[in-house]
Design a protein around this motif. Structure first.
Motif, short mmCIF file in Angstrom:
data_model
loop_
_atom_site.label_atom_id
_atom_site.label_comp_id
_atom_site.label_asym_id
_atom_site.label_seq_id
_atom_site.Cartn_x
_atom_site.Cartn_y
_atom_site.Cartn_z
N GLU A 31 -15.72 -33.65 80.90
CA GLU A 31 -14.47 -33.92 81.62
C GLU A 31 -14.36 -33.08 82.89
O GLU A 31 -13.80 -33.54 83.89
CB GLU A 31 -13.28 -33.66 80.71
CG GLU A 31 -13.15 -34.65 79.57
CD GLU A 31 -11.98 -34.34 78.66
OE1 GLU A 31 -11.34 -33.28 78.87
OE2 GLU A 31 -11.70 -35.15 77.76
N LEU A 32 -14.88 -31.86 82.87
CA LEU A 32 -14.78 -31.02 84.06
C LEU A 32 -15.62 -31.60 85.20
O LEU A 32 -15.16 -31.68 86.34
CB LEU A 32 -15.24 -29.59 83.74
CG LEU A 32 -15.27 -28.63 84.93
CD1 LEU A 32 -13.90 -28.53 85.59
CD2 LEU A 32 -15.74 -27.24 84.48
N ASP A 33 -16.86 -32.00 84.90
CA ASP A 33 -17.71 -32.59 85.94
C ASP A 33 -17.08 -33.87 86.49
O ASP A 33 -17.17 -34.16 87.68
CB ASP A 33 -19.10 -32.89 85.37
CG ASP A 33 -19.80 -31.64 84.89
OD1 ASP A 33 -19.79 -30.63 85.63
OD2 ASP A 33 -20.36 -31.66 83.78
N TRP A 34 -16.46 -34.66 85.61
CA TRP A 34 -15.78 -35.88 86.03
C TRP A 34 -14.60 -35.55 86.95
O TRP A 34 -14.41 -36.20 87.99
CB TRP A 34 -15.31 -36.64 84.81
CG TRP A 34 -14.48 -37.86 85.09
CD1 TRP A 34 -13.16 -38.02 84.83
CD2 TRP A 34 -14.92 -39.09 85.68
NE1 TRP A 34 -12.74 -39.27 85.22
CE2 TRP A 34 -13.80 -39.95 85.75
CE3 TRP A 34 -16.15 -39.54 86.15
CZ2 TRP A 34 -13.87 -41.24 86.27
CZ3 TRP A 34 -16.22 -40.83 86.67
CH2 TRP A 34 -15.09 -41.66 86.73
N SER A 35 -13.82 -34.52 86.60
CA SER A 35 -12.67 -34.16 87.43
C SER A 35 -13.10 -33.65 88.79
O SER A 35 -12.43 -33.90 89.81
CB SER A 35 -11.80 -33.13 86.71
OG SER A 35 -12.46 -31.87 86.61
N LYS A 82 -15.81 -34.61 90.40
CA LYS A 82 -16.20 -35.81 91.15
C LYS A 82 -14.97 -36.47 91.77
O LYS A 82 -14.95 -36.80 92.96
CB LYS A 82 -16.91 -36.79 90.23
CG LYS A 82 -17.08 -38.20 90.82
CD LYS A 82 -17.67 -39.16 89.80
CE LYS A 82 -17.53 -40.61 90.22
NZ LYS A 82 -18.18 -40.91 91.51
N LEU A 83 -13.92 -36.67 90.97
CA LEU A 83 -12.72 -37.34 91.47
C LEU A 83 -12.02 -36.50 92.55
O LEU A 83 -11.56 -37.05 93.56
CB LEU A 83 -11.75 -37.60 90.32
CG LEU A 83 -12.22 -38.61 89.27
CD1 LEU A 83 -11.17 -38.75 88.17
CD2 LEU A 83 -12.52 -39.97 89.88
N ARG A 84 -11.95 -35.19 92.34
CA ARG A 84 -11.32 -34.33 93.34
C ARG A 84 -12.08 -34.39 94.65
O ARG A 84 -11.47 -34.48 95.73
CB ARG A 84 -11.26 -32.90 92.82
CG ARG A 84 -10.44 -31.95 93.70
CD ARG A 84 -10.55 -30.53 93.20
NE ARG A 84 -10.39 -30.47 91.75
CZ ARG A 84 -10.97 -29.57 90.97
NH1 ARG A 84 -11.76 -28.66 91.51
NH2 ARG A 84 -10.76 -29.57 89.68
#
Length: 237
Positions: free
Chosen positions: A182-186, A188-190
């Motif tokens: 989830e951290l890597d995904w967040s 990416k989105l940021r």
């Protein structure tokens, strides 16, 4: 000049942007080419008022809006004072975007996939078509295999190879598997919404695998990889 073809129909945008930023942090001139079906990179850069063509972003150049490699090369040839690139990197979803010569002479060909069943089944057909287009029957091109956005690794390598083992490809080494949470995904989105490339917040495991891939494709030693990663993390653009 080094040419890296990152081929495949899965979304690999964040990985390739991180790779480009690391290369740029090593003081190399990098051209990143958008050869995706949806031409997604203008959204990341945030330029909609005019055609992008070639735009500097986070220390490297991004080429968007070209129909194929020939159009890109014609643009580069006509550009006044066009600089020489140390690395040209393709996010390639369009099999015939690059010429057969580029496919064959590339410094590295990397097949990128995820574990989604649609990607595996359709990706195998995509890759089969690409090999048929650009290589003769007596050729067995060398390719690296990278698996992105992995969570629980209940897949064994024999299961994955079932989708690609019939293809006339010489796979180099074992697949490089990039963890994803989830951290890597967040991050990416940021990065997408702020039009920046921040690498420092990424998880340690993900950054380690990105570094492994860069080292796999270059002749850099561990000290240089570590130094370049630190430089990429410090750059705020």
């Amino acid at each position: 000049m080094n040419t890296w073809i990152f081929a495949g129909i899965c979304d690999k945008s964040e990985l390739l942007i991180y790779v480009c930023k690391m290369l740029a942090a090593g003081n190399y001139n990098v051209l990143f080419v958008d050869a995706t079906e949806k031409r997604k990179y203008p959204s990341f850069i945030g330029r909609f008022d005019k055609p992008l063509w070639i735009t500097e972003f986070s220390g490297f150049d991004v080429a968007c809006g070209f129909d194929d490699e020939a159009a890109l090369n014609a643009y580069l040839k006509c550009s006044d004072g066009s600089k020489k690139y140390d690395y040209v990197i393709y996010d390639l979803e369009i099999p015939n975007f690059c010429s057969s010569a580029t496919w064959r002479e590339a410094s590295a060909r990397i097949w990128v996939t995820d574990y989604e069943i649609w990607t595996l089944e359709n990706g195998g057909l995509w890759l089969q078509d690409a090999i048929h287009r650009h290589f003769s029957e007596d050729m067995e091109p060398e390719m690296h295999k990278v698996i992105v956005r992995t969570a629980e690794e209940w897949f064994d390598l024999s299961y994955l190879e079932g989708f690609f083992s019939h293809l006339p490809i010489c796979w180099m080494d074992d697949p490089l598997i990039l963890p994803w949470n989830e951290l890597d995904w967040s991050v990416k989105l940021r990065n997408e919404h702020t039009r920046t490339v921040q690498m420092k917040p990424l998880t340690r495991g993900y950054k380690r695998k990105v570094c492994e891939m860069v080292q796999m494709l270059t002749d850099w030693d561990q000290k240089q990889i570590h130094r370049v990663l630190r430089a990429a993390e410090r750059r705020r653009a």
